[in-house]
Design a protein around this motif. Sequence first.
Motif, PDB file in Angstrom:
ATOM      1  N   TYR A  76       7.799 -56.079  56.138  1.00 52.52           N
ATOM      2  CA  TYR A  76       8.742 -55.564  55.129  1.00 52.52           C
ATOM      3  C   TYR A  76      10.080 -56.311  55.194  1.00 52.52           C
ATOM      4  CZ  TYR A  76      12.010 -52.080  53.099  1.00 52.52           C
ATOM      5  OH  TYR A  76      12.993 -51.432  52.394  1.00 52.52           O
TER       6      TYR A  76
ATOM      7  N   ALA B 146      16.350 -46.046  57.383  1.00 51.34           N
ATOM      8  CA  ALA B 146      16.760 -45.229  56.239  1.00 51.34           C
ATOM      9  C   ALA B 146      18.242 -44.890  56.300  1.00 51.34           C
ATOM     10  CB  ALA B 146      15.937 -43.946  56.199  1.00 51.34           C
TER      11      ALA B 146
ATOM     12  N   ALA C  62       6.486 -44.426  55.713  1.00 52.81           N
ATOM     13  CA  ALA C  62       7.061 -45.628  55.105  1.00 52.81           C
ATOM     14  C   ALA C  62       8.104 -45.294  54.042  1.00 52.81           C
ATOM     15  CB  ALA C  62       5.948 -46.494  54.509  1.00 52.81           C
ATOM     16  N   GLY C  63       7.804 -44.346  53.181  1.00 53.50           N
ATOM     17  CA  GLY C  63       8.710 -44.014  52.079  1.00 53.50           C
ATOM     18  C   GLY C  63      10.062 -43.508  52.543  1.00 53.50           C
ATOM     19  N   TYR C  64      10.156 -43.129  53.817  1.00 50.67           N
ATOM     20  CA  TYR C  64      11.428 -42.645  54.366  1.00 50.67           C
ATOM     21  C   TYR C  64      12.010 -43.636  55.369  1.00 50.67           C
ATOM     22  CZ  TYR C  64      10.264 -38.365  52.025  1.00 50.67           C
ATOM     23  OH  TYR C  64       9.957 -37.450  51.053  1.00 50.67           O
ATOM     24  N   SER C  65      11.575 -44.875  55.292  1.00 55.53           N
ATOM     25  CA  SER C  65      12.036 -45.904  56.226  1.00 55.53           C
ATOM     26  C   SER C  65      12.508 -47.124  55.451  1.00 55.53           C
ATOM     27  CB  SER C  65      10.894 -46.285  57.172  1.00 55.53           C
ATOM     28  OG  SER C  65      10.387 -45.147  57.830  1.00 55.53           O
ATOM     29  N   SER C  66      13.172 -46.890  54.334  1.00 51.75           N
ATOM     30  CA  SER C  66      13.484 -47.987  53.422  1.00 51.75           C
ATOM     31  C   SER C  66      14.935 -48.423  53.486  1.00 51.75           C
ATOM     32  CB  SER C  66      13.180 -47.565  51.987  1.00 51.75           C
ATOM     33  OG  SER C  66      11.819 -47.219  51.877  1.00 51.75           O
TER      34      SER C  66
ATOM     35  N   GLN D 122      17.747 -55.433  60.154  1.00 52.49           N
ATOM     36  CA  GLN D 122      17.860 -54.534  59.005  1.00 52.49           C
ATOM     37  C   GLN D 122      19.316 -54.254  58.609  1.00 52.49           C
ATOM     38  OE1 GLN D 122      15.571 -51.739  61.205  1.00 52.49           O
ATOM     39  NE2 GLN D 122      17.277 -50.300  61.492  1.00 52.49           N
TER      40      GLN D 122
ATOM     41  N   TRP E 293      14.738 -51.592  47.730  1.00 46.69           N
ATOM     42  CA  TRP E 293      13.285 -51.764  47.687  1.00 46.69           C
ATOM     43  C   TRP E 293      12.616 -50.834  48.707  1.00 46.69           C
ATOM     44  CZ3 TRP E 293      10.011 -55.788  50.607  1.00 46.69           C
ATOM     45  CH2 TRP E 293       8.697 -55.782  50.126  1.00 46.69           C
ATOM     46  N   VAL E 294      11.794 -49.926  48.204  1.00 41.46           N
ATOM     47  CA  VAL E 294      11.119 -48.955  49.074  1.00 41.46           C
ATOM     48  C   VAL E 294      10.053 -49.655  49.918  1.00 41.46           C
ATOM     49  CG1 VAL E 294       9.668 -46.870  49.093  1.00 41.46           C
ATOM     50  CG2 VAL E 294      11.533 -47.088  47.441  1.00 41.46           C
ATOM     51  N   MET E 295       9.984 -49.286  51.202  1.00 42.97           N
ATOM     52  CA  MET E 295       8.949 -49.870  52.062  1.00 42.97           C
ATOM     53  C   MET E 295       7.559 -49.554  51.486  1.00 42.97           C
ATOM     54  SD  MET E 295       8.082 -49.146  56.107  1.00 42.97           S
ATOM     55  CE  MET E 295       9.498 -49.963  56.820  1.00 42.97           C
TER      56      MET E 295
ATOM     57  N   TYR F  82      11.743 -58.646  52.462  1.00 42.16           N
ATOM     58  CA  TYR F  82      13.046 -58.188  51.948  1.00 42.16           C
ATOM     59  C   TYR F  82      14.018 -59.373  51.856  1.00 42.16           C
ATOM     60  CZ  TYR F  82      17.060 -54.967  51.468  1.00 42.16           C
ATOM     61  OH  TYR F  82      18.163 -54.285  51.019  1.00 42.16           O
TER      62      TYR F  82
END
Length: 364
Positions: free
Chosen positions: A92, A348, A63-67, A17, A71-73, A96
């Motif tokens: 993901y 994040a 998920a929305g806080y692990s992006s 990541q 690009w949002v997860m 990506y």
Amino acid sequence: SAIQADEVDVVVVGGGQSGLATAFYLRRAGLVPGRDLVIVDAADRPGGAWPRTWDGLRLFSPAGYSSLPGWVMPPWDDATRGFPPRDHVVDYLTRYEDRYDLKVLRPHRVDSVRRADGDPGGRLLVTAEGLALAARAVVSATGTWDRPFWPTYPGMRTFQGRQLHASDYRVPGELAGQRVVVVGGGNSAAQILAEVSTVAETTWVTPRPPRFLPDDVDGRVLFATARARIQALEQGREHAGVAGLGDIVMVASVKDARERGVLHAQPMFSRLTTDGVAWADGTELECDAVIWCTGFRPALRHLRPLGLRTRGGHIPVGGASGTQALEEPRLHLVGYGDWTGPASATLAGVGPSARAAAAEITGR
Ligand code: FAD
């Protein structure tokens, strides 16, 4: 010794990541992956460390806080209140890479980054088996998974049972019916204890009493606290750090362990015996296995040829980005932990460090 190396603008070592997030910003600044920008990874598949973690691992944030940047997860929804499983992250990260056409070269383990002979202001030579690159700048984003940390306790060598690190652990079934001691006070220990205790007799030991977050608090709070703490320290203020990245998030499996009454930590034992562990007061406990959930250290071996001074296992960094090696400005370190940027060892949290490193490298 002259090496025939391909010249490229930037080499990113590591395609997890942190490497991907940095590459995202380098590409946005105009670098073309595969031409100006080469990402090299030792593994034979995408996803950084994630495919190698235990099967049942859950993220500690929705998920929305692990992006990563850009690009949002995609959402993950099931009975676990939205904490995605490991494979969701692997998927993901795989997508990506494709989405931004980052062209990661794998598998190539970089064994050395060094200065081109007699050319201190020139390029850095990056070598791996079958690969030699001469780069204007190098980003090291190799994470920590390759360097599991084992503390030393008396008796470790004579203990007859099995010892494994959290990085070796895969599924609870391998410990079914055994007596297992789980060592460590963080999220790894809590999650592994939770699932192993469904099939084995577990004892949990921690050097300090574990800190549990309230049931309705998750990793989002940890990121916010990590950032606030760093900002406070930068401004010369104190910050109590009400929650740290090591605090335990009450994911479903850990709550379940609490309900079953197995989430009680004992103080750390002082040594191992041939068939168990023993505390300083003479209490002994027999066990078949010890799982060391004792964390990781930065994987920096490939940087040794640069001869940079280290402090506490870290390479001192600074610059406007906070990621630039102080003794080698062509080198940036991204994603290793708070020392390379607040919460930068999280999905994040790595974005701001990645952006700052890319800006410093490209001057854009
Ligand atoms: P990695 O994912 O380790 O990627 C590094 C890459 O570099 C790997 O692909 C590796 O093959 C490659 N590499 C290494 N050395 C070399 C070399 N010499 N040459 C070439 N390539 C090399 N974060 C969250 O945001 N949410 C969570 O819920 C969460 N849970 C976690 C649970 C556990 C058990 C652990 C260990 C971590 C968790 N994290 C979580 C933290 C964090 O997201 C990971 O540590 C993350 O994997 C760090 O990403 P990275 O890209 O820096 O390193």
